[in-house]
Design a protein around this motif. Sequence first.
Motif, PDB file in Angstrom:
ATOM      1  N   UNK A 112    -107.064   4.668  -4.678  1.00 13.93           N
ATOM      2  CA  UNK A 112    -107.291   4.487  -6.510  1.00 13.93           C
ATOM      3  C   UNK A 112    -105.929   4.905  -7.259  1.00 13.93           C
ATOM      4  N   UNK A 113    -105.743   4.214  -7.803  1.00 12.57           N
ATOM      5  CA  UNK A 113    -104.503   3.912  -9.473  1.00 12.57           C
ATOM      6  C   UNK A 113    -104.261   5.403  -9.777  1.00 12.57           C
ATOM      7  N   UNK A 114    -102.990   5.882  -9.987  1.00 11.52           N
ATOM      8  CA  UNK A 114    -102.752   6.961 -10.170  1.00 11.52           C
ATOM      9  C   UNK A 114    -102.576   7.193 -11.923  1.00 11.52           C
ATOM     10  N   UNK A 115    -102.267   5.472 -11.835  1.00 10.22           N
ATOM     11  CA  UNK A 115    -102.349   5.150 -13.558  1.00 10.22           C
ATOM     12  C   UNK A 115    -104.412   5.622 -14.085  1.00 10.22           C
ATOM     13  N   UNK A 116    -104.370   5.323 -13.868  1.00  5.18           N
ATOM     14  CA  UNK A 116    -106.278   5.083 -13.836  1.00  5.18           C
ATOM     15  C   UNK A 116    -106.162   7.341 -13.995  1.00  5.18           C
ATOM     16  N   UNK A 117    -106.139   8.130 -12.997  1.00  4.84           N
ATOM     17  CA  UNK A 117    -105.754   9.059 -13.171  1.00  4.84           C
ATOM     18  C   UNK A 117    -106.121  10.178 -14.192  1.00  4.84           C
ATOM     19  N   UNK A 118    -104.598   9.561 -14.804  1.00  2.72           N
ATOM     20  CA  UNK A 118    -103.568   9.640 -15.339  1.00  2.72           C
ATOM     21  C   UNK A 118    -104.431   9.293 -17.165  1.00  2.72           C
ATOM     22  N   UNK A 119    -105.136   8.100 -17.022  1.00  2.00           N
ATOM     23  CA  UNK A 119    -105.462   7.961 -18.009  1.00  2.00           C
ATOM     24  C   UNK A 119    -106.943   9.181 -18.829  1.00  2.00           C
ATOM     25  N   UNK A 120    -108.001   8.624 -17.124  1.00  2.00           N
ATOM     26  CA  UNK A 120    -109.460   9.167 -17.197  1.00  2.00           C
ATOM     27  C   UNK A 120    -109.432  10.387 -17.531  1.00  2.00           C
ATOM     28  N   UNK A 121    -108.234  11.697 -17.746  1.00  2.00           N
ATOM     29  CA  UNK A 121    -108.591  12.897 -17.544  1.00  2.00           C
ATOM     30  C   UNK A 121    -107.464  13.255 -18.410  1.00  2.00           C
ATOM     31  N   UNK A 122    -106.449  12.402 -18.747  1.00  2.00           N
ATOM     32  CA  UNK A 122    -105.726  13.438 -20.163  1.00  2.00           C
ATOM     33  C   UNK A 122    -104.742  13.805 -19.597  1.00  2.00           C
ATOM     34  N   UNK A 123    -103.746  13.312 -18.703  1.00  2.00           N
ATOM     35  CA  UNK A 123    -103.018  14.191 -17.809  1.00  2.00           C
ATOM     36  C   UNK A 123    -101.380  13.225 -17.923  1.00  2.00           C
ATOM     37  N   UNK A 124    -100.423  14.097 -18.108  1.00  2.00           N
ATOM     38  CA  UNK A 124     -98.800  13.457 -18.254  1.00  2.00           C
ATOM     39  C   UNK A 124     -98.546  13.215 -17.248  1.00  2.00           C
ATOM     40  N   UNK A 125     -97.128  12.586 -15.952  1.00  2.00           N
ATOM     41  CA  UNK A 125     -96.520  11.894 -15.799  1.00  2.00           C
ATOM     42  C   UNK A 125     -95.191  11.968 -15.844  1.00  2.00           C
ATOM     43  N   UNK A 126     -94.559  12.955 -15.123  1.00  2.00           N
ATOM     44  CA  UNK A 126     -93.114  12.490 -14.914  1.00  2.00           C
ATOM     45  C   UNK A 126     -92.561  12.233 -13.096  1.00  2.00           C
ATOM     46  N   UNK A 127     -91.261  11.504 -13.629  1.00  2.00           N
ATOM     47  CA  UNK A 127     -90.872  10.739 -12.193  1.00  2.00           C
ATOM     48  C   UNK A 127     -88.841  11.282 -12.557  1.00  2.00           C
ATOM     49  N   UNK A 128     -88.846  11.380 -10.738  1.00  2.00           N
ATOM     50  CA  UNK A 128     -87.735  10.962 -10.530  1.00  2.00           C
ATOM     51  C   UNK A 128     -87.539  10.766  -9.433  1.00  2.00           C
ATOM     52  N   UNK A 129     -86.737   9.220 -10.282  1.00  2.00           N
ATOM     53  CA  UNK A 129     -86.798   8.446  -9.367  1.00  2.00           C
ATOM     54  C   UNK A 129     -85.918   7.643  -8.347  1.00  2.00           C
ATOM     55  N   UNK A 130     -84.340   8.949  -8.433  1.00  2.00           N
ATOM     56  CA  UNK A 130     -83.408   9.204  -6.773  1.00  2.00           C
ATOM     57  C   UNK A 130     -84.763   9.637  -5.766  1.00  2.00           C
ATOM     58  N   UNK A 131     -85.183  11.342  -6.288  1.00  2.00           N
ATOM     59  CA  UNK A 131     -85.909  11.573  -5.107  1.00  2.00           C
ATOM     60  C   UNK A 131     -87.230  10.873  -5.053  1.00  2.00           C
ATOM     61  N   UNK A 132     -87.596  10.215  -5.884  1.00  2.00           N
ATOM     62  CA  UNK A 132     -89.404   9.504  -5.232  1.00  2.00           C
ATOM     63  C   UNK A 132     -90.329  10.276  -5.667  1.00  2.00           C
ATOM     64  N   UNK A 133     -89.794  11.333  -6.406  1.00  2.00           N
ATOM     65  CA  UNK A 133     -91.133  12.511  -6.959  1.00  2.00           C
ATOM     66  C   UNK A 133     -91.890  12.043  -7.942  1.00  2.00           C
ATOM     67  N   UNK A 134     -92.505  12.892  -8.197  1.00  2.00           N
ATOM     68  CA  UNK A 134     -93.829  12.563  -9.537  1.00  2.00           C
ATOM     69  C   UNK A 134     -94.843  13.642  -9.389  1.00  2.00           C
ATOM     70  N   UNK A 135     -94.381  14.305 -11.391  1.00  2.00           N
ATOM     71  CA  UNK A 135     -95.300  15.199 -11.275  1.00  2.00           C
ATOM     72  C   UNK A 135     -95.776  15.207 -12.258  1.00  2.00           C
ATOM     73  N   UNK A 136     -97.467  15.479 -11.983  1.00  2.00           N
ATOM     74  CA  UNK A 136     -99.046  15.080 -12.467  1.00  2.00           C
ATOM     75  C   UNK A 136     -99.143  17.076 -13.280  1.00  2.00           C
ATOM     76  N   UNK A 137     -99.290  15.992 -14.703  1.00  2.00           N
ATOM     77  CA  UNK A 137     -99.147  18.422 -15.323  1.00  2.00           C
ATOM     78  C   UNK A 137    -100.883  18.063 -16.162  1.00  2.00           C
ATOM     79  N   UNK A 138    -101.196  18.587 -16.766  1.00  2.00           N
ATOM     80  CA  UNK A 138    -102.212  18.530 -17.827  1.00  2.00           C
ATOM     81  C   UNK A 138    -102.784  20.100 -17.759  1.00  2.00           C
ATOM     82  N   UNK A 139    -104.171  20.118 -18.294  1.00  2.00           N
ATOM     83  CA  UNK A 139    -105.108  21.806 -18.296  1.00  2.00           C
ATOM     84  C   UNK A 139    -105.103  22.448 -17.150  1.00  2.00           C
ATOM     85  N   UNK A 140    -104.491  23.279 -16.958  1.00  2.00           N
ATOM     86  CA  UNK A 140    -104.684  24.214 -15.176  1.00  2.00           C
ATOM     87  C   UNK A 140    -104.752  22.911 -14.168  1.00  2.00           C
ATOM     88  N   UNK A 141    -103.532  22.308 -14.440  1.00  4.13           N
ATOM     89  CA  UNK A 141    -103.133  21.373 -13.328  1.00  4.13           C
ATOM     90  C   UNK A 141    -102.081  21.087 -13.107  1.00  4.13           C
TER      91      UNK A 141
END
Length: 379
Positions: free
Chosen positions: A22-51
Motif C-alpha cells: 500500500x502506498x505510504x502517502x495514502x496512509x499519511x493522508x488517511x490517518x493525518x500522519x507526518x513524515x520525516x525522511x533521512x535521505x542519506x540513511x534512507x530512513x523514514x520516520x512517521x509520527x502521529x497521535x500515539x504513533x
Amino acid sequence: MKAVFVGLCLFIAGGILADDGIPLESLLWRYGLEKNEDSRAQKITVVGEGINLTLALNMDIILFNGKAYLLRQAVQETSAGVVVSSEVEQLIASVGKIKVSAKPARRKKSKVVLDAGHGGKFPGAVQNGISEKDLNLAVAKIVRDILVAYGVEVVMTRTGDAELSENWSKDLDARVEISNRANADLFVSIHANSDERKDSSGSEVYIARESEDAGERVAKSIREAPTIVDRYGSLKSEKDLLERKILHRLLLEEKYRRSYVLANSIAEMLKKNPHDEFNKINDCGFRVVKWTRAPAVLVEMGYISNPQTAALFRKQDYQEFIAKLIADGILRYIEKCSVSGDFSDSGQVEEKLKEKSSDEKRVQPKEGQVASYNKEEEN
C-alpha cells in the motif's frame, strides 16, 4: 540499500507481518500522519497521535511504538512512491490493540571478528589531523553495536588504544590467533588509507591473493575428492596423506570463495556512498586476511590523506554512516550465505560469484586513483 539503523539496539520483538502493498502517502493522508525522511540513511520516520513508526527502504523490519516487527515484504520505493505492507496499516489503525503473529523476528546467530587496524605504538597513517588507529577503532565499535543489535556475536581484536604485541609482526599474528581461537564465521579488518597524492580517493576491499578463478578451483577440488568430505572441514577418513592435501586445498578455496562473496556484499554497500567513490576489490597477501581460517576481508574506508575525505571522517555522523554501510554488507552476507560451512549452497552461490566476478573485471580505478595498499607490507 538495506539501511541499518542504530535505533534497533533497543530491539524488542513484536511479530511477523504478512506481505501486501500500500502506498505510504495514502496512509499519511488517511490517518493525518507526518513524515520525516533521512535521505542519506534512507530512513523514514512517521509520527502521529500515539504513533511512532520507523522504517527504511529495502528493509524488512519496522520499528513501531518501541517494538520491532518483521515484514515478509521489504519496504520498497516504486514509481508510485514508497510502498509498505498493508499490515503496517493494521498496526496504525489498531493502536493499543495490536493483534499480529506472536512469532518474534529472529536473525541467524553468527560470530564475527572485527579487527580495528593498528593501535597503541602502531598508529597507522596520520594525516590531516586524523590518526588512523583511532578512526579504525571508532568505526569498528559502531559496526559492533549494529551487529549485536541484530543478534550477531561479535569479538573485537581490541577495544582500546593498545597494540597486541610490541613487535609489529607478532601484533598481526595475534589478530589472526584471536579469530582462529574464536572459531569465527567471518573476519573483517577495518582500516583507512593514505597516499602521497592528496587527490587519491575512494574506498576499497581486500581479500587474500588468488591467481585462479575460485569457482573453478573449488569445483575441481570437489571432483577430485568426492568421498572424503561430509561437511565443511569434516573428514570421513584421514587414512591417506593425499586426501588430506586435497582437503586442505579445498578448504582454502572455499575460504577464498566465501571471502569474495563477503567482499562483494560490502562493496555493494560502499558503492551507495554519495560522498566518495568505490575503487575496486583487490587481491592481496596481507597476513590478517591470509592466515585467518574464516572468510576474511580488509576494508579501506577511504583516504585520510585526501583533505576532503579527512574532513568527512572528522564528523561523527559520517563515521556512523560508513559503519552502517560496512555492517549492512556483513548482514547481507550472513542473510544470503550459509556460514555453517555446508556445501549444499555451492551451486547457487557459485553462479552469483561468477556473475560478480565478470562485473568486477570491468570496475577499474579512475585516473589518478591508487588501488594499492599504501602502508607497511603485512605479509
